[in-house]
Design a protein around this motif. Sequence first.
Motif, PDB file in Angstrom:
ATOM      1  N   MET A   1     -12.772  22.930  25.377  1.00  0.00           N
ATOM      2  CA  MET A   1     -11.669  22.495  26.207  1.00  0.00           C
ATOM      3  C   MET A   1     -11.091  21.217  25.599  1.00  0.00           C
ATOM      4  O   MET A   1     -11.817  20.295  25.266  1.00  0.00           O
ATOM      5  N   SER A   2      -9.780  21.168  25.483  1.00  0.00           N
ATOM      6  CA  SER A   2      -9.121  19.987  24.938  1.00  0.00           C
ATOM      7  C   SER A   2      -8.898  18.939  26.032  1.00  0.00           C
ATOM      8  O   SER A   2      -9.063  19.212  27.230  1.00  0.00           O
ATOM      9  N   ILE A   3      -8.498  17.762  25.631  1.00  0.00           N
ATOM     10  CA  ILE A   3      -8.182  16.705  26.594  1.00  0.00           C
ATOM     11  C   ILE A   3      -7.057  17.153  27.506  1.00  0.00           C
ATOM     12  O   ILE A   3      -7.137  17.004  28.735  1.00  0.00           O
ATOM     13  N   VAL A   4      -6.014  17.727  26.937  1.00  0.00           N
ATOM     14  CA  VAL A   4      -4.879  18.195  27.740  1.00  0.00           C
ATOM     15  C   VAL A   4      -5.343  19.257  28.731  1.00  0.00           C
ATOM     16  O   VAL A   4      -4.988  19.212  29.919  1.00  0.00           O
ATOM     17  N   ASP A   5      -6.158  20.190  28.278  1.00  0.00           N
ATOM     18  CA  ASP A   5      -6.682  21.235  29.168  1.00  0.00           C
ATOM     19  C   ASP A   5      -7.476  20.632  30.323  1.00  0.00           C
ATOM     20  O   ASP A   5      -7.409  21.124  31.455  1.00  0.00           O
ATOM     21  N   GLY A   6      -8.224  19.580  30.052  1.00  0.00           N
ATOM     22  CA  GLY A   6      -8.993  18.920  31.100  1.00  0.00           C
ATOM     23  C   GLY A   6      -8.104  18.309  32.169  1.00  0.00           C
ATOM     24  O   GLY A   6      -8.371  18.423  33.373  1.00  0.00           O
ATOM     25  N   PHE A   7      -7.018  17.672  31.753  1.00  0.00           N
ATOM     26  CA  PHE A   7      -6.072  17.118  32.718  1.00  0.00           C
ATOM     27  C   PHE A   7      -5.400  18.224  33.526  1.00  0.00           C
ATOM     28  O   PHE A   7      -5.215  18.087  34.739  1.00  0.00           O
ATOM     29  N   VAL A   8      -5.037  19.311  32.871  1.00  0.00           N
ATOM     30  CA  VAL A   8      -4.412  20.443  33.578  1.00  0.00           C
ATOM     31  C   VAL A   8      -5.389  21.028  34.589  1.00  0.00           C
ATOM     32  O   VAL A   8      -5.024  21.293  35.742  1.00  0.00           O
ATOM     33  N   ARG A   9      -6.620  21.202  34.195  1.00  0.00           N
ATOM     34  CA  ARG A   9      -7.630  21.768  35.105  1.00  0.00           C
ATOM     35  C   ARG A   9      -7.835  20.861  36.317  1.00  0.00           C
ATOM     36  O   ARG A   9      -7.875  21.324  37.459  1.00  0.00           O
ATOM     37  N   GLN A  23      -1.462  11.930  39.880  1.00  0.00           N
ATOM     38  CA  GLN A  23      -0.934  10.851  39.060  1.00  0.00           C
ATOM     39  C   GLN A  23      -1.685  10.844  37.749  1.00  0.00           C
ATOM     40  O   GLN A  23      -2.922  10.887  37.730  1.00  0.00           O
ATOM     41  N   ILE A  24      -0.966  10.810  36.653  1.00  0.00           N
ATOM     42  CA  ILE A  24      -1.585  10.722  35.334  1.00  0.00           C
ATOM     43  C   ILE A  24      -1.585   9.246  34.953  1.00  0.00           C
ATOM     44  O   ILE A  24      -0.537   8.666  34.702  1.00  0.00           O
ATOM     45  N   HIS A  25      -2.768   8.652  34.960  1.00  0.00           N
ATOM     46  CA  HIS A  25      -2.904   7.213  34.739  1.00  0.00           C
ATOM     47  C   HIS A  25      -3.048   6.949  33.248  1.00  0.00           C
ATOM     48  O   HIS A  25      -3.995   7.417  32.612  1.00  0.00           O
ATOM     49  N   ALA A  26      -2.109   6.201  32.692  1.00  0.00           N
ATOM     50  CA  ALA A  26      -2.129   5.928  31.254  1.00  0.00           C
ATOM     51  C   ALA A  26      -2.038   4.421  30.991  1.00  0.00           C
ATOM     52  O   ALA A  26      -1.260   3.967  30.160  1.00  0.00           O
ATOM     53  N   ALA A  27      -2.827   3.640  31.733  1.00  0.00           N
ATOM     54  CA  ALA A  27      -2.828   2.191  31.546  1.00  0.00           C
ATOM     55  C   ALA A  27      -4.245   1.661  31.707  1.00  0.00           C
ATOM     56  O   ALA A  27      -5.177   2.410  31.987  1.00  0.00           O
ATOM     57  N   HIS A  28      -4.396   0.362  31.554  1.00  0.00           N
ATOM     58  CA  HIS A  28      -5.637  -0.360  31.825  1.00  0.00           C
ATOM     59  C   HIS A  28      -6.831   0.121  31.013  1.00  0.00           C
ATOM     60  O   HIS A  28      -7.963   0.090  31.481  1.00  0.00           O
ATOM     61  N   GLY A  29      -6.605   0.620  29.800  1.00  0.00           N
ATOM     62  CA  GLY A  29      -7.707   0.984  28.929  1.00  0.00           C
ATOM     63  C   GLY A  29      -8.304   2.357  29.145  1.00  0.00           C
ATOM     64  O   GLY A  29      -9.268   2.725  28.489  1.00  0.00           O
ATOM     65  N   TYR A  30      -7.759   3.129  30.079  1.00  0.00           N
ATOM     66  CA  TYR A  30      -8.258   4.481  30.279  1.00  0.00           C
ATOM     67  C   TYR A  30      -7.897   5.338  29.069  1.00  0.00           C
ATOM     68  O   TYR A  30      -7.185   4.911  28.168  1.00  0.00           O
ATOM     69  N   LEU A  31      -8.388   6.569  29.043  1.00  0.00           N
ATOM     70  CA  LEU A  31      -8.285   7.413  27.855  1.00  0.00           C
ATOM     71  C   LEU A  31      -6.875   7.495  27.288  1.00  0.00           C
ATOM     72  O   LEU A  31      -6.667   7.254  26.095  1.00  0.00           O
ATOM     73  N   LEU A  32      -5.891   7.829  28.097  1.00  0.00           N
ATOM     74  CA  LEU A  32      -4.536   7.985  27.561  1.00  0.00           C
ATOM     75  C   LEU A  32      -3.963   6.658  27.074  1.00  0.00           C
ATOM     76  O   LEU A  32      -3.194   6.632  26.110  1.00  0.00           O
ATOM     77  N   ARG A  54       1.525   8.235  18.510  1.00  0.00           N
ATOM     78  CA  ARG A  54       0.550   7.718  19.475  1.00  0.00           C
ATOM     79  C   ARG A  54       0.882   8.141  20.906  1.00  0.00           C
ATOM     80  O   ARG A  54      -0.021   8.319  21.716  1.00  0.00           O
ATOM     81  N   ARG A  55       2.149   8.323  21.229  1.00  0.00           N
ATOM     82  CA  ARG A  55       2.486   8.742  22.599  1.00  0.00           C
ATOM     83  C   ARG A  55       2.459  10.256  22.784  1.00  0.00           C
ATOM     84  O   ARG A  55       2.614  10.769  23.875  1.00  0.00           O
ATOM     85  N   ARG A  56       2.233  10.992  21.707  1.00  0.00           N
ATOM     86  CA  ARG A  56       2.222  12.458  21.774  1.00  0.00           C
ATOM     87  C   ARG A  56       1.190  12.995  22.764  1.00  0.00           C
ATOM     88  O   ARG A  56       1.460  13.928  23.518  1.00  0.00           O
ATOM     89  N   MET A  57      -0.014  12.426  22.817  1.00  0.00           N
ATOM     90  CA  MET A  57      -1.052  12.916  23.738  1.00  0.00           C
ATOM     91  C   MET A  57      -0.596  12.777  25.190  1.00  0.00           C
ATOM     92  O   MET A  57      -0.756  13.700  25.988  1.00  0.00           O
ATOM     93  N   LEU A  58      -0.013  11.620  25.531  1.00  0.00           N
ATOM     94  CA  LEU A  58       0.474  11.422  26.898  1.00  0.00           C
ATOM     95  C   LEU A  58       1.582  12.421  27.227  1.00  0.00           C
ATOM     96  O   LEU A  58       1.540  13.071  28.278  1.00  0.00           O
TER      97      LEU A  58
END
Length: 76
Positions: A1-9, A23-32, A54-58
């Motif tokens: 399972m990819s990171i993107v798949d994990g968020f979708v699941r 909410q997709i949290h992409a701040a404060h040092g979290y994975l994204l 670098r922003r492609r994953m988000l």
Amino acid sequence: MSIVDGFVRAATMAVDAGFDGVQIHAAHGYLLAQFLSPLANTRTDRYGGSPTARRRMLLDTVRAVRSAIGPPQHCR
């Protein structure tokens, strides 16, 4: 399972459980956030290097989640 798949699941399970959205949290040092940071992200693949890469994953994650659960709904 990819990171993107994990968020979708996770997003799909939340909506299926009755939540109105996610909410997709992409701040404060979290994975994204680590993908966005030139200091943390030293990757040399398609997810590292330039700001665009670098922003492609988000952006891939947001697109995939929206595709799975639909567009954001405004609060009523």
